[in-house]
Design a protein around this motif. Structure first.
Motif, short mmCIF file in Angstrom:
data_model
loop_
_atom_site.label_atom_id
_atom_site.label_comp_id
_atom_site.label_asym_id
_atom_site.label_seq_id
_atom_site.Cartn_x
_atom_site.Cartn_y
_atom_site.Cartn_z
N ALA A 21 0.84 -1.21 0.00
CA ALA A 21 0.00 0.00 0.00
C ALA A 21 0.87 1.25 0.00
O ALA A 21 0.63 2.20 -0.76
N VAL A 26 -1.55 3.79 -2.05
CA VAL A 26 -3.00 3.56 -1.90
C VAL A 26 -3.26 3.03 -0.49
O VAL A 26 -2.32 2.82 0.29
N SER A 27 -4.53 2.80 -0.18
CA SER A 27 -4.86 2.27 1.15
C SER A 27 -4.69 0.75 1.17
O SER A 27 -4.65 0.11 0.12
N THR A 30 -7.52 -0.96 -0.53
CA THR A 30 -7.41 -1.02 -1.99
C THR A 30 -6.51 -2.18 -2.42
O THR A 30 -6.83 -2.92 -3.36
N TYR A 33 -8.56 -5.26 -2.11
CA TYR A 33 -9.56 -5.38 -3.17
C TYR A 33 -8.89 -5.84 -4.47
O TYR A 33 -9.39 -6.73 -5.16
N VAL A 34 -7.77 -5.22 -4.80
CA VAL A 34 -7.13 -5.53 -6.08
C VAL A 34 -6.60 -6.97 -6.09
O VAL A 34 -6.87 -7.74 -7.01
N VAL A 41 -16.06 -3.83 -5.69
CA VAL A 41 -15.54 -2.47 -5.60
C VAL A 41 -14.89 -2.08 -6.94
O VAL A 41 -14.09 -2.84 -7.47
N ILE A 43 -12.30 -0.26 -9.10
CA ILE A 43 -10.99 0.37 -8.94
C ILE A 43 -10.41 0.60 -10.32
O ILE A 43 -10.47 -0.30 -11.18
N SER A 44 -9.88 1.79 -10.54
CA SER A 44 -9.40 2.15 -11.89
C SER A 44 -8.22 1.28 -12.32
O SER A 44 -7.46 0.78 -11.49
N THR A 47 -4.69 2.28 -11.09
CA THR A 47 -4.48 1.95 -9.67
C THR A 47 -4.21 0.46 -9.52
O THR A 47 -3.28 0.03 -8.82
N ARG A 48 -5.05 -0.33 -10.20
CA ARG A 48 -4.85 -1.78 -10.22
C ARG A 48 -3.42 -2.13 -10.60
O ARG A 48 -2.74 -2.92 -9.94
N VAL A 51 -0.81 -1.29 -7.96
CA VAL A 51 -0.79 -2.26 -6.86
C VAL A 51 -0.06 -3.54 -7.27
O VAL A 51 0.81 -4.05 -6.56
#
Lengths: 344, 344
Positions: A21, A26-27, A30, A33-34, A41, A43-44, A47-48, A51
């Motif tokens: 993170a 990111v958090s 996130t 989630y990824v 959720v 996520i763009s 961002t994916r 990560v």
């Protein structure tokens, strides 16, 4: 004097999702989630990618344990391993089952239980929080073992073998069918005094007992005049076979069901060395349809065992996992047919 | 009208350590200390008993995952399973190893990798956070796989097979020794035109290639005049063996190393059916020292493979887990000796 702190070499520690993170900016949520592919959720894509790149750079691997703690269960199918080496038939079946389960996105893990039974074994398995358990020995698991597994979150508990246990689905492998097929084969050919080989090796009881029981039941049920079943102990060694063959003529058996093909090959060789004609004096039949049995002269007759396809079983496991409240099902999955060659 | 809320049947949920704490009237920390046998904290016997009773009553099982999350590692030794059925030799060895590891308080888990290799496989294994990994196929794991495992917290990565991989300890099983033993046996008996059976079945390359290489290297190294090695394909079926036997006289080999005892038995039968004298015309040797080879006439000669005791390997694994920074060790663990019977 200026104090310069020691530059300790960085302790190489296991990277965590917090590290990912931080690097990705990111958090932790996130990251979770990824990497867990949560579809709930949005996520763009950039961002994916950030990560994934950070995870790769740090060598971060999600912890199945942490994931299953969050989800309350895993995708793990646990199969206790037996200490008895599996023959080719079962190896092939298990490979197929493992492939089919992995295609349904399960992870198959075999667990060495090593003498643990009942609740002890179930507790050890439950610590890994499997979503399904396929246990080969119902009697060793017991109904209390099933309860322990279910309370720990297992949605499907199956037994795979000759016995059922309360509360679990049963893939019933009724070894009596093997003995029954051999008995009908001998009786139809006029054999009356039937021997049944009982291996002396420990741990094989769960296999030979139902086979011999099926042989005996069938002989008794047909009520054939003068038909008898005699149990004969045999260890898997040339010495044991020679000892049994030496007293063969006194036994007065005219047919013998030899537990499996390996014991049959061992016994047939010892009988031939003793001058006993196979099948003239004694008919011999094994089971498992090993290729090597065809290489002997006379060629070995055998009971071929049929198992269901691994794919159909995997689909059954998946169905039960999705509907864990359903009543326990019993599926009779073992077929047995005589392959008649020259030794019987 | 009075509204009466629906009495929903209680959702049977998985008991947690919080439930145990509530029932026992202690803190969650106390539950954790008691059930994980933490010796650092003194807890009175009555409290201990209260916690154990509550856990039993609720059917609570500690979560191995949660425990390993706290501890940063597990006591799990992960062994990827191969899809090739193990012979009796390896089954016995693995059983012994599993027992010995469990006596040292490790849990042994076999993982079906199913075609995954390298980093993919390593990442899948790493998700279970094993403290040690024993991988059978070094080439499929690769140095990047080893790195993934170590970064996820594995303290000991061993390969167990014919190859080494950077960063991992190696239990080297050099199959060339099997071929070498067979070659020296044939050459000492005046055989010069040596056939080497190559099984056509997929997945056996990692076994037969080193054996044939060892045979070839040894024949070349001795510089015996006129000695040659010819590779001969054979599938594990009577049809394939009959086809090979039919063209045997044209091949001009006077000895054959048949990969293992099963292929040797298959080939020997086909040669005999073709009227070729064993060992007169052609000497035959297998490997693995199966009991069934002794039942044939002539009795099958074989290369016996020796593996180390499971106990010594378990102790080695444990030593490395305790000292994870040590340099990778290489242990040569495969011995090979000819058992001379009648077929060679």
């Amino acid at each position: 004097m200026v104090h310069i702190p020691n530059q300790q070499p960085a302790q190489r520690s296991v990277p965590t999702s917090a590290d990912v993170a931080r690097l990705a900016g990111v958090s932790r949520a996130t990251v979770s989630y990824v990497l867990n592919n949560t579809s709930a959720v949005r996520i763009s894509e950039p961002t994916r990618r950030r990560v994934h790149d950070a995870a790769r750079e740090l060598g971060y691997v999600p912890h199945a344990a942490a994931r299953s703690l969050r989800a309350g269960h895993s995708r793990m199918v646990l199969m206790p391993t037996s200490e008895i080496p599996m023959g080719l038939l079962f190896s092939t079946f298990f490979n197929e089952l493992q492939w089919a389960l992995s295609r349904l996105d399960y992870t198959v893990v075999q667990y060495a239980s090593l003498g643990m039974t009942g609740e002890d074994a179930a507790r050890a398995w439950a610590e890994l929080r499997p979503v399904a358990v396929l246990a080969p020995d119902a009697s060793a698991l017991g109904p209390r073992g099933v309860t322990v597994l279910k309370r720990s979150g297992a949605k499907a508990v199956f037994t795979l073998g000759p016995q059922r246990v309360e509360g679990a689905h049963a893939l019933l492998m009724d070894g009596r069918r093997v003995g029954r097929a051999a008995a009908l084969h001998f009786l139809a050919r006029g054999r009356r005094r039937i021997g049944a080989i009982v291996p002396t090796e420990a741990g094989l009881e769960m296999f030979w007992q139902p086979r011999v029981a099926g042989l005996r039941e069938t002989v008794e049920a047909t009520g054939t005049h003068g038909a008898t079943v005699t149990e004969l102990s045999l260890g898997y060694s040339e010495e044991s076979a020679a000892r049994l063959a030496a007293r063969w003529r006194d036994l007065g058996v005219d047919a013998v069901f030899a537990y499996n093909d390996e014991y049959a090959m061992l016994l047939m060789r010892a009988l031939q060395d003793e001058g006993i004609d196979v099948p003239g004096d004694t008919a011999v039949i094994g089971s498992d349809d090993l290729m090597l049995g065809r290489l002997l002269r006379p060629r070995l007759s055998t009971v071929r065992i049929d198992l269901p396809s691994g794919r159909s079983l995997a689909e059954l496991v998946d169905r039960v996992v999705r509907d864990p409240g359903a009543e326990p099902e019993v599926h009779d999955v073992l077929g047995a047919d005589v392959v008649h060659r020259e030794s019987s």
